[in-house]
Design an enzyme around this catalytic site. Structure first.
Site, mmCIF file in Angstrom:
data_model
loop_
_atom_site.group_PDB
_atom_site.id
_atom_site.type_symbol
_atom_site.label_atom_id
_atom_site.label_comp_id
_atom_site.label_asym_id
_atom_site.label_seq_id
_atom_site.Cartn_x
_atom_site.Cartn_y
_atom_site.Cartn_z
ATOM 1 N N CYS A 176 -32.516 -33.086 -67.311
ATOM 2 C CA CYS A 176 -31.954 -33.166 -65.958
ATOM 3 C C CYS A 176 -30.759 -34.109 -65.969
ATOM 4 O O CYS A 176 -30.799 -35.156 -66.620
ATOM 5 C CB CYS A 176 -33.033 -33.692 -65.010
ATOM 6 S SG CYS A 176 -32.479 -33.913 -63.323
ATOM 7 N N LEU A 177 -29.707 -33.738 -65.236
ATOM 8 C CA LEU A 177 -28.512 -34.595 -65.178
ATOM 9 C C LEU A 177 -28.814 -35.965 -64.568
ATOM 10 O O LEU A 177 -28.106 -36.932 -64.826
ATOM 11 C CB LEU A 177 -27.404 -33.911 -64.359
ATOM 12 C CG LEU A 177 -26.784 -32.651 -64.983
ATOM 13 C CD1 LEU A 177 -25.800 -32.015 -64.013
ATOM 14 C CD2 LEU A 177 -26.105 -32.966 -66.305
ATOM 15 N N GLY A 185 -27.438 -26.736 -63.751
ATOM 16 C CA GLY A 185 -27.758 -26.691 -62.328
ATOM 17 C C GLY A 185 -27.645 -28.060 -61.688
ATOM 18 O O GLY A 185 -27.687 -29.089 -62.379
ATOM 19 N N GLN A 235 -29.102 -34.729 -55.695
ATOM 20 C CA GLN A 235 -28.542 -35.383 -56.889
ATOM 21 C C GLN A 235 -27.138 -35.937 -56.639
ATOM 22 O O GLN A 235 -26.627 -36.711 -57.440
ATOM 23 C CB GLN A 235 -28.491 -34.406 -58.075
ATOM 24 C CG GLN A 235 -29.871 -34.025 -58.592
ATOM 25 C CD GLN A 235 -29.752 -33.093 -59.779
ATOM 26 O OE1 GLN A 235 -29.593 -31.888 -59.605
ATOM 27 N NE2 GLN A 235 -29.793 -33.640 -60.984
ATOM 28 N N HIS A 245 -36.428 -25.545 -61.355
ATOM 29 C CA HIS A 245 -36.034 -26.946 -61.494
ATOM 30 C C HIS A 245 -35.244 -27.418 -60.265
ATOM 31 O O HIS A 245 -35.518 -28.475 -59.702
ATOM 32 C CB HIS A 245 -35.210 -27.097 -62.776
ATOM 33 C CG HIS A 245 -34.727 -28.480 -63.065
ATOM 34 N ND1 HIS A 245 -35.127 -29.206 -64.167
ATOM 35 C CD2 HIS A 245 -33.861 -29.283 -62.406
ATOM 36 C CE1 HIS A 245 -34.536 -30.392 -64.144
ATOM 37 N NE2 HIS A 245 -33.745 -30.464 -63.095
ATOM 38 N N GLU A 246 -34.260 -26.603 -59.866
ATOM 39 C CA GLU A 246 -33.386 -27.024 -58.761
ATOM 40 C C GLU A 246 -34.110 -26.979 -57.421
ATOM 41 O O GLU A 246 -33.921 -27.873 -56.586
ATOM 42 C CB GLU A 246 -32.111 -26.177 -58.718
ATOM 43 C CG GLU A 246 -31.252 -26.246 -59.986
ATOM 44 C CD GLU A 246 -30.956 -27.646 -60.491
ATOM 45 O OE1 GLU A 246 -30.888 -28.587 -59.672
ATOM 46 O OE2 GLU A 246 -30.823 -27.813 -61.712
ATOM 47 N N HIS A 248 -36.151 -30.026 -56.911
ATOM 48 C CA HIS A 248 -35.393 -31.198 -56.466
ATOM 49 C C HIS A 248 -35.347 -31.290 -54.939
ATOM 50 O O HIS A 248 -35.312 -32.384 -54.381
ATOM 51 C CB HIS A 248 -33.941 -31.119 -56.974
ATOM 52 C CG HIS A 248 -33.727 -31.720 -58.328
ATOM 53 N ND1 HIS A 248 -34.042 -33.032 -58.618
ATOM 54 C CD2 HIS A 248 -33.195 -31.208 -59.467
ATOM 55 C CE1 HIS A 248 -33.719 -33.293 -59.892
ATOM 56 N NE2 HIS A 248 -33.213 -32.202 -60.427
#
Ligand code: ZN
Length: 160
Positions: free
Chosen positions: A89-90, A46, A51, A131-132, A135
């Protein structure tokens, strides 16, 4: 389409609250397309707009290859159960933590054409949705982690 730079932990943009999308135009579509390229390049599950440096309520999720979900202005409207899993997380490379998330969620969002829809997720998809959407409010997974993994634990799981 383009691969965008992923903002890393420590950048204050990840802590800002994103604004809703009000115009569903070419710019929105281009952002979604670029985010898809960026997610694929990074082999992620995701990605949220902050991000890639864009403070808008947009995120994408792809738990199964080829099944991309685009969420604009998402709102979690139902949740149930609980799961405890390892999350990363990226934007936070090399760090993993154990979080508690709902086992099932229902989210209401808009698609790229401005149509409202709902999607239900269970397990990994539920986790990714939480999670997304976090953000978009400046929340990073480790804020909610009950415990971060140690370096040894991360190396052990790499060997599997
Ligand atoms: Zn993330």
């Amino acid at each position: 389409m383009a691969v965008l730079n992923i903002v890393k932990d420590g950048d204050e943009i990840l802590r800002k609250k994103c604004r809703p999308v009000v115009q569903f135009n070419e710019r929105t579509k281009r952002l979604l397309d670029d985010m898809k390229d960026t997610l694929h390049k990074a082999n992620g599950v995701g990605l949220a707009a902050p991000q890639v440096g864009v403070l808008r309520r947009v995120c994408i999720i792809e738990c199964e290859p080829g099944e991309l979900i685009e969420l604009i202005n998402p709102e979690i409207i139902e949740q149930s159960g609980e799961q405890e899993e390892v999350e990363g997380c990226l934007s936070v490379p090399g760090r993993w933590g154990i979080t508690h998330r709902p086992m099932k969620v229902k989210v209401r969002a808009f698609d790229r054409d401005g149509n409202s829809f709902e999607v239900e997720g269970e397990g990994l998809l539920a986790r990714a949705i939480c999670h997304e959407t976090d953000h978009l409010d400046g929340v990073i997974f480790y804020d909610k982690a009950v415990r971060m993994l140690s370096k040894d634990e991360i190396e052990e799981s790499d060997d599997e």
